[in-house]
Design a protein around this motif. Sequence first.
Motif, short mmCIF file in Angstrom:
data_model
loop_
_atom_site.label_atom_id
_atom_site.label_comp_id
_atom_site.label_asym_id
_atom_site.label_seq_id
_atom_site.Cartn_x
_atom_site.Cartn_y
_atom_site.Cartn_z
N UNK A 143 -18.63 0.88 7.85
CA UNK A 143 -18.80 -0.32 8.65
C UNK A 143 -19.96 -1.11 8.06
N UNK A 144 -19.70 -2.30 7.60
CA UNK A 144 -20.72 -3.10 6.94
C UNK A 144 -21.53 -3.85 7.99
N UNK A 145 -22.84 -3.84 7.83
CA UNK A 145 -23.72 -4.37 8.87
C UNK A 145 -24.40 -5.68 8.51
N UNK B 120 -20.23 -9.65 1.23
CA UNK B 120 -20.03 -10.46 0.04
C UNK B 120 -19.95 -9.60 -1.21
N UNK B 121 -20.78 -8.58 -1.29
CA UNK B 121 -20.72 -7.68 -2.45
C UNK B 121 -19.39 -6.93 -2.48
N UNK B 122 -18.92 -6.54 -1.30
CA UNK B 122 -17.65 -5.81 -1.22
C UNK B 122 -16.49 -6.73 -1.64
N UNK B 123 -16.50 -7.97 -1.18
CA UNK B 123 -15.44 -8.91 -1.55
C UNK B 123 -15.41 -9.10 -3.07
N UNK C 243 -19.49 -4.22 -9.78
CA UNK C 243 -20.50 -5.27 -9.95
C UNK C 243 -21.35 -5.02 -11.19
N UNK C 244 -21.57 -3.78 -11.52
CA UNK C 244 -22.33 -3.44 -12.73
C UNK C 244 -21.56 -3.82 -13.99
#
Length: 306
Positions: A247-249, A255-258, A297-298
């Motif tokens: 669960x992203x808080x 945004x990083x997940x998208x 992302x890396x």
Amino acid sequence: MYKPTPEEIAKVKGLGFLIDKTTMCHFNARVLTVNGKISAEKMSCIAEASKKFGSGECAFTTRQTVEIQHIPYENIQPLIDYLSQHDLEIGGTGPKVRPIVSCKGTTCQYGLIDTFALSERIHNEFYKGYHDVKLPHKFKIAVGGCPNNCVKPDLNDLGIIGQRVPSIDLDKCRGCKVCQVEKACPVKCAKVTKGKITKPEGECNHCGRCIGKCPFDAVGEKTVGYKVYVGGRWGKKTANGKPLTKLFTTEDEVMRLVESAILFFRDKGQAGERFADTIARIGFEETERVLVSGEMLKRKDEILTK
């Protein structure tokens, strides 16, 4: 009336102009609303553009764009120029990130997150920012303010749903015969059992409607966050998206997940397959591990330049 060639039809489709099958000489242009909300000034501009360059009629698409209809081929560039003067753009086609769909959770009584702001941020960073990034297929994103799921986030390649997770303090629960928490629960998972309120985690959808309803403060707020679904699809073939365990808080986490999901699709997806197919081929558990780990992302520069 000039009849465009197949090459011209394909070219302008990439700009957001779709051939009108009723004439095969005219086009319908998809004007973006960014997050499903548009000002009166811009709406007036779209209406005026429809009269100047089209038939004077508009249609609203299921992806929250406004279609200006029946545009002659020779009016395409003048329409683009006219709309750009009013900060409006046309688009929304091709194997790339598609226009973001948002519910009105920001202003809705049930909304748990600021859907307009989040959708606009996703639009700017990924619809516009990734506009030249070719993907294996279209990639649709929807932002829903609560578990009512009005914009069907779980039927999009990536869907975001606002969450408000309750906490229960059993020491404060008095086991009332008429429990206000039980009455407030729309999915009827809150129950007074053996004199105490219970809400089975697997049944609670985190709508938050029960929070604050107990007069003795037995049910409070634990977390406000975002549930993310991946791999949904609606159309000729359907697939229900699956929720990630985490669960992203924060909005930044989302945004990083998208971005991780878009990069994952570009890197792992095969030409012509939807994100649901990519996930099915690789496996949901492995997909979730990669998305949450941040390893995409890396490798961002490598993935975008290959």
